[in-house]
Design a protein around this motif. Sequence first.
Motif, mmCIF file in Angstrom:
data_model
loop_
_atom_site.group_PDB
_atom_site.id
_atom_site.type_symbol
_atom_site.label_atom_id
_atom_site.label_comp_id
_atom_site.label_asym_id
_atom_site.label_seq_id
_atom_site.Cartn_x
_atom_site.Cartn_y
_atom_site.Cartn_z
ATOM 1 N N GLU A 179 0.841 -1.192 0.000
ATOM 2 C CA GLU A 179 0.000 0.000 0.000
ATOM 3 C C GLU A 179 0.878 1.243 0.000
ATOM 4 O O GLU A 179 1.995 1.235 0.531
ATOM 5 C CB GLU A 179 -0.916 0.012 1.224
ATOM 6 N N THR A 180 0.363 2.296 -0.606
ATOM 7 C CA THR A 180 1.087 3.567 -0.610
ATOM 8 C C THR A 180 0.327 4.593 0.223
ATOM 9 O O THR A 180 -0.908 4.609 0.241
ATOM 10 C CB THR A 180 1.260 4.103 -2.041
ATOM 11 N N PHE A 181 1.081 5.428 0.921
ATOM 12 C CA PHE A 181 0.502 6.436 1.806
ATOM 13 C C PHE A 181 1.085 7.787 1.415
ATOM 14 O O PHE A 181 2.277 8.038 1.610
ATOM 15 C CB PHE A 181 0.811 6.098 3.270
ATOM 16 N N LEU A 190 3.723 -4.878 7.727
ATOM 17 C CA LEU A 190 4.433 -3.917 8.567
ATOM 18 C C LEU A 190 4.229 -2.499 8.049
ATOM 19 O O LEU A 190 3.925 -1.581 8.815
ATOM 20 C CB LEU A 190 5.927 -4.264 8.592
ATOM 21 N N GLY A 191 4.392 -2.321 6.730
ATOM 22 C CA GLY A 191 4.193 -1.002 6.143
ATOM 23 C C GLY A 191 2.785 -0.485 6.353
ATOM 24 O O GLY A 191 2.581 0.700 6.670
ATOM 25 N N LYS A 192 1.819 -1.376 6.196
ATOM 26 C CA LYS A 192 0.416 -0.972 6.355
ATOM 27 C C LYS A 192 0.131 -0.532 7.784
ATOM 28 O O LYS A 192 -0.531 0.493 8.011
ATOM 29 C CB LYS A 192 -0.490 -2.144 5.973
ATOM 30 N N ARG A 193 0.630 -1.272 8.750
ATOM 31 C CA ARG A 193 0.331 -0.947 10.144
ATOM 32 C C ARG A 193 1.106 0.270 10.643
ATOM 33 O O ARG A 193 0.636 0.985 11.529
ATOM 34 C CB ARG A 193 0.609 -2.159 11.032
ATOM 35 N N LEU A 194 2.288 0.487 10.062
ATOM 36 C CA LEU A 194 3.062 1.679 10.437
ATOM 37 C C LEU A 194 2.657 2.896 9.625
ATOM 38 O O LEU A 194 3.131 4.005 9.911
ATOM 39 C CB LEU A 194 4.562 1.414 10.240
ATOM 40 N N GLN A 195 1.814 2.667 8.603
ATOM 41 C CA GLN A 195 1.402 3.751 7.701
ATOM 42 C C GLN A 195 2.624 4.398 7.047
ATOM 43 O O GLN A 195 2.750 5.624 6.971
ATOM 44 C CB GLN A 195 0.592 4.802 8.465
ATOM 45 N N LYS A 196 3.540 3.522 6.563
ATOM 46 C CA LYS A 196 4.733 3.992 5.884
ATOM 47 C C LYS A 196 4.862 3.281 4.540
ATOM 48 O O LYS A 196 4.440 2.131 4.385
ATOM 49 C CB LYS A 196 5.986 3.719 6.738
ATOM 50 N N ASN A 197 5.429 3.974 3.569
ATOM 51 C CA ASN A 197 5.651 3.374 2.256
ATOM 52 C C ASN A 197 6.867 2.448 2.306
ATOM 53 O O ASN A 197 7.853 2.736 2.985
ATOM 54 C CB ASN A 197 5.860 4.459 1.198
ATOM 55 N N ALA A 228 3.747 10.074 3.295
ATOM 56 C CA ALA A 228 4.338 9.318 4.405
ATOM 57 C C ALA A 228 5.810 9.017 4.145
ATOM 58 O O ALA A 228 6.293 9.074 3.006
ATOM 59 C CB ALA A 228 3.570 8.017 4.621
ATOM 60 N N GLU A 229 6.520 8.682 5.200
ATOM 61 C CA GLU A 229 7.923 8.300 5.101
ATOM 62 C C GLU A 229 8.058 7.005 4.290
ATOM 63 O O GLU A 229 7.182 6.131 4.329
ATOM 64 C CB GLU A 229 8.484 8.086 6.505
ATOM 65 N N THR A 230 9.149 6.882 3.564
ATOM 66 C CA THR A 230 9.444 5.662 2.816
ATOM 67 C C THR A 230 10.565 4.895 3.511
ATOM 68 O O THR A 230 11.615 5.457 3.816
ATOM 69 C CB THR A 230 9.859 5.966 1.360
#
Length: 288
Positions: A175-177, A214-221, A180-182
Amino acid sequence: MKKIFALGVIGIITTVIFTSCGDEKSANDSSIKLGCIEHLNLDEDAGNSRRKEIHEKIEQLVGYKIPPHELKFFPNLNSMQMSIESEQIDEIGTYQPVANYLMAKNPNFEVVAGHTPKEVGDNFCFAFRTEDAELKADTDHVITEMKADGTLDKLIKTYITDLKADEEPPTVAFETFRGAETITVAVTGDLPPFDLVLPSGKAAGFNTAVLSELGKRLQKNIEVIQVESAARAATLISKKSDIVFWAIIPQSDAVLLNIIPANVDKPEGVELSIPYYRSPLVHVGLKK
């Protein structure tokens, strides 16, 4: 940096502790050539020197001579397969799910008898630079959540347990946010069904699915880059990546036997997440 021995050393320990005296190759025969993925700051000479030290300690522990092994390092899994098919090596040290994948693709492969895979294995985790303590803490929190809510069990079932022999591990979407930080993550793409890069260029496998969650739950790319196994730590320390996949020796396996020092497979300047999966280690060889 400390030298990394994980797969090769533990593969040896799996063999020598749990292989009986009645193996086809006795201690008087020539060494079994064991293929392993090459390691950071560790060449074959150093690896075999370390292996000899461990061998002698285990012989003292079990009270009998054990079949000798000679480590042969390779840059990737494919080169090891070609080497074993051409009989340049006798066995490949790897994880049970990887062995299952290899055997499904090549009916000439089999798990070498004499191992007790459930007894010895590696813990899978993420590696970070020591300075990135917040990212490590956040990742540990997510892994704990995924264990508690059953997400990890579901991913294991989809990507490992229920994966059919004639199927490649499913591809993974990230997922992309916006804004958000990458986080850049280095993968070898050479450890099916854990992580691999398909011919299409898409990332697939269990480790990659854990990373996506992990990326989804941290809301990070998440940005994935592909590196060779031996380059993982260097890629991390040089800040070309923020995370790399890692595997460590559970301290309950060998450290308590005073065979291997604690944290022998953790470079200086690197911290590790709590483990999210444990895999037994086996040896793969050609069918007799």
